[in-house]
Design an enzyme around this catalytic site. Sequence first.
Site, mmCIF file in Angstrom:
data_model
loop_
_atom_site.group_PDB
_atom_site.id
_atom_site.type_symbol
_atom_site.label_atom_id
_atom_site.label_comp_id
_atom_site.label_asym_id
_atom_site.label_seq_id
_atom_site.Cartn_x
_atom_site.Cartn_y
_atom_site.Cartn_z
ATOM 1 N N ARG A 114 33.368 40.529 -13.109
ATOM 2 C CA ARG A 114 34.755 40.747 -13.564
ATOM 3 C C ARG A 114 35.729 39.743 -12.956
ATOM 4 N NH1 ARG A 114 31.691 42.631 -16.005
ATOM 5 N NH2 ARG A 114 31.226 44.805 -16.412
ATOM 6 N N SER A 146 37.061 51.530 -17.774
ATOM 7 C CA SER A 146 36.888 51.879 -16.357
ATOM 8 C C SER A 146 38.119 51.424 -15.585
ATOM 9 C CB SER A 146 35.676 51.163 -15.766
ATOM 10 O OG SER A 146 34.534 51.578 -16.447
ATOM 11 N N GLU A 172 40.546 47.632 -11.585
ATOM 12 C CA GLU A 172 40.092 46.595 -12.522
ATOM 13 C C GLU A 172 41.180 46.366 -13.576
ATOM 14 O OE1 GLU A 172 36.070 46.965 -14.167
ATOM 15 O OE2 GLU A 172 36.885 46.292 -16.084
HETATM 16 C C1 LIG Z 1 37.412 52.185 -24.308
HETATM 17 C C2 LIG Z 1 37.306 50.919 -23.496
HETATM 18 C C3 LIG Z 1 36.064 50.461 -23.085
HETATM 19 C C4 LIG Z 1 35.951 49.290 -22.328
HETATM 20 N N1 LIG Z 1 34.710 48.875 -21.957
HETATM 21 C C5 LIG Z 1 34.590 47.738 -21.237
HETATM 22 C C6 LIG Z 1 33.298 47.259 -20.852
HETATM 23 O O1 LIG Z 1 32.258 47.844 -21.153
HETATM 24 N N2 LIG Z 1 33.234 46.119 -20.124
HETATM 25 C C7 LIG Z 1 34.355 45.419 -19.748
HETATM 26 O O2 LIG Z 1 34.229 44.377 -19.089
HETATM 27 N N3 LIG Z 1 35.593 45.850 -20.112
HETATM 28 C C8 LIG Z 1 35.733 46.977 -20.832
HETATM 29 N N4 LIG Z 1 36.985 47.411 -21.193
HETATM 30 C C9 LIG Z 1 38.177 46.683 -20.720
HETATM 31 C C10 LIG Z 1 38.678 45.526 -21.626
HETATM 32 O O3 LIG Z 1 38.323 45.743 -22.988
HETATM 33 C C11 LIG Z 1 38.149 44.168 -21.157
HETATM 34 O O4 LIG Z 1 38.513 43.914 -19.815
HETATM 35 C C12 LIG Z 1 38.643 43.001 -22.032
HETATM 36 O O5 LIG Z 1 38.004 41.825 -21.635
HETATM 37 C C13 LIG Z 1 40.147 42.781 -21.946
HETATM 38 O O6 LIG Z 1 40.522 41.897 -22.983
HETATM 39 P P1 LIG Z 1 41.962 41.961 -23.662
HETATM 40 O O7 LIG Z 1 42.034 40.905 -24.688
HETATM 41 O O8 LIG Z 1 42.263 43.337 -24.120
HETATM 42 O O9 LIG Z 1 42.878 41.555 -22.422
HETATM 43 P P2 LIG Z 1 44.318 42.141 -22.045
HETATM 44 O O10 LIG Z 1 44.179 43.567 -21.652
HETATM 45 O O11 LIG Z 1 45.313 41.810 -23.096
HETATM 46 O O12 LIG Z 1 44.633 41.277 -20.742
HETATM 47 C C14 LIG Z 1 43.850 41.457 -19.576
HETATM 48 C C15 LIG Z 1 44.062 40.236 -18.672
HETATM 49 O O13 LIG Z 1 43.491 39.106 -19.313
HETATM 50 C C16 LIG Z 1 44.441 38.047 -19.391
HETATM 51 N N5 LIG Z 1 44.184 37.330 -20.643
HETATM 52 C C17 LIG Z 1 44.088 37.856 -21.882
HETATM 53 N N6 LIG Z 1 43.864 36.881 -22.781
HETATM 54 C C18 LIG Z 1 43.805 35.716 -22.081
HETATM 55 C C19 LIG Z 1 43.614 34.352 -22.430
HETATM 56 N N7 LIG Z 1 43.457 33.962 -23.707
HETATM 57 N N8 LIG Z 1 43.649 33.422 -21.445
HETATM 58 C C20 LIG Z 1 43.845 33.779 -20.147
HETATM 59 N N9 LIG Z 1 44.042 35.055 -19.758
HETATM 60 C C21 LIG Z 1 44.023 36.001 -20.716
HETATM 61 C C22 LIG Z 1 45.794 38.739 -19.383
HETATM 62 O O14 LIG Z 1 46.805 37.870 -18.881
HETATM 63 C C23 LIG Z 1 45.546 39.917 -18.446
HETATM 64 O O15 LIG Z 1 45.749 39.536 -17.106
HETATM 65 C C24 LIG Z 1 37.122 48.576 -21.962
HETATM 66 C C25 LIG Z 1 38.381 49.030 -22.389
HETATM 67 C C26 LIG Z 1 38.480 50.189 -23.146
HETATM 68 C C27 LIG Z 1 39.834 50.648 -23.606
#
Ligand SMILES: Cc1cc2nc3c(=O)[nH]c(=O)nc-3n(C[C@H](O)[C@H](O)[C@H](O)COP(=O)(O)OP(=O)(O)OC[C@H]3O[C@@H](n4cnc5c(N)ncnc54)[C@H](O)[C@@H]3O)c2cc1C
Length: 321
Positions: free
Chosen positions: A192, A242, A312
């Site tokens: 992560r 999580s 996280e």
């Molecule tokens: C039901 C559910 C299940 C999930 N299961 C998992 C799982 O199994 N494994 C897991 O790892 N995660 C899981 N997650 C968490 C999440 O989906 C991941 O961490 C995902 O990678 C976040 O991506 P996002 O685009 O939504 O980022 P955001 O939530 O929009 O942003 C998160 C961070 O990433 C940064 N960011 C976003 N896009 C960029 C970019 N293009 N360049 C640089 N920085 C950027 C943002 O600035 C912020 O700091 C889950 C979430 C939910 C709601």
Amino acid sequence: MMADNSTIEVFREKLAEKGFSDLAKDLRADEAMKAHTSFRVGGPAQIYAEPSSTDEIVALIDTAKALGLPFFLMGNGSNLVISDEGIEGLVIRLGENFSDIRSEDDPEDPDSVLIYATAGTLLIRLSSFAAKNSLTGLEFASGIPGSLGGAVFMNAGAYDHDMSEVIEKVTFITSDGTVSAFNREDLDLSYRSSRFMKEGGIVCEVVLKLKRGDAEEINSQIRTYTEKRTKSQPLQYPSAGSMFKRPTGYYTGALIEQAGLKGFSIGGAQVSEKHAGFVINTGDATAKDIDDLVSHIQKTIKEKNGVELQREVRFIGRGFN
Ligand SMILES: Cc1cc2nc3c(=O)[nH]c(=O)nc-3n(C[C@H](O)[C@H](O)[C@H](O)COP(=O)(O)OP(=O)(O)OC[C@H]3O[C@@H](n4cnc5c(N)ncnc54)[C@H](O)[C@@H]3O)c2cc1C
């Protein structure tokens, strides 16, 4: 900083001067962030933009810097709690407008295919694109509701797999606004974590390398993962997945359950009855409810077990950072 009501107009003018008048027109003031987060909480973003190209992202950042406005970049909002008081400055969201996928045979390896995708592409869409084209390597991502950029930033993963296994190259905007690229070895990908988390930078385009596989096996693996998720996670409630990073030598869910916190709630935020590692929004949670509940969990586990649970999920906005 400028007075609030004129900020967006000045921002529009500056963007139009740079030749981005369509983007300027589409800027929104006081956009409710709860509409853009999987937790369904978050107050207004002072200025909100959904760019569709790397040039547009650079123009937005340059303009924010020139006006002395802070900016925050988000993907699909699935790993965020945004403050009830909202976010000062500019929020850039990479979503549908910035989500192209194309594939090419790998010139160096007949068993592989290279996928080129922009950062707003949903991981779930990529995983299904891979499955449809009989490509293996992204089955683990089929239930992760983030964007590709967010997944690179977090090195998202599940079921003992993560993004580091499939990334070849990332094109990104550095913190000083120039476009650059890194190969996988230079990305410091670990549990992560990535280089972007430590040094900043905006992921724009990613090249993924996937192996040719068997469609039947790929789809069967995706079905198995989906069943596991549906059985173990409270997917019917808004959450950010999580809440904590996995502490070495412990299972977060078990620690929280043994501390008697399963089902414990503050306001509309609750420790899930189904999976104690998830904090859920039971309907009317505020970001403050979630923050208070998470602090309470951290304090309790520290007292009972001496373990420091690290968040996280990222807490962003006025009062949080
Ligand atoms: C039901 C559910 C299940 C999930 N299961 C998992 C799982 O199994 N494994 C897991 O790892 N995660 C899981 N997650 C968490 C999440 O989906 C991941 O961490 C995902 O990678 C976040 O991506 P996002 O685009 O939504 O980022 P955001 O939530 O929009 O942003 C998160 C961070 O990433 C940064 N960011 C976003 N896009 C960029 C970019 N293009 N360049 C640089 N920085 C950027 C943002 O600035 C912020 O700091 C889950 C979430 C939910 C709601």
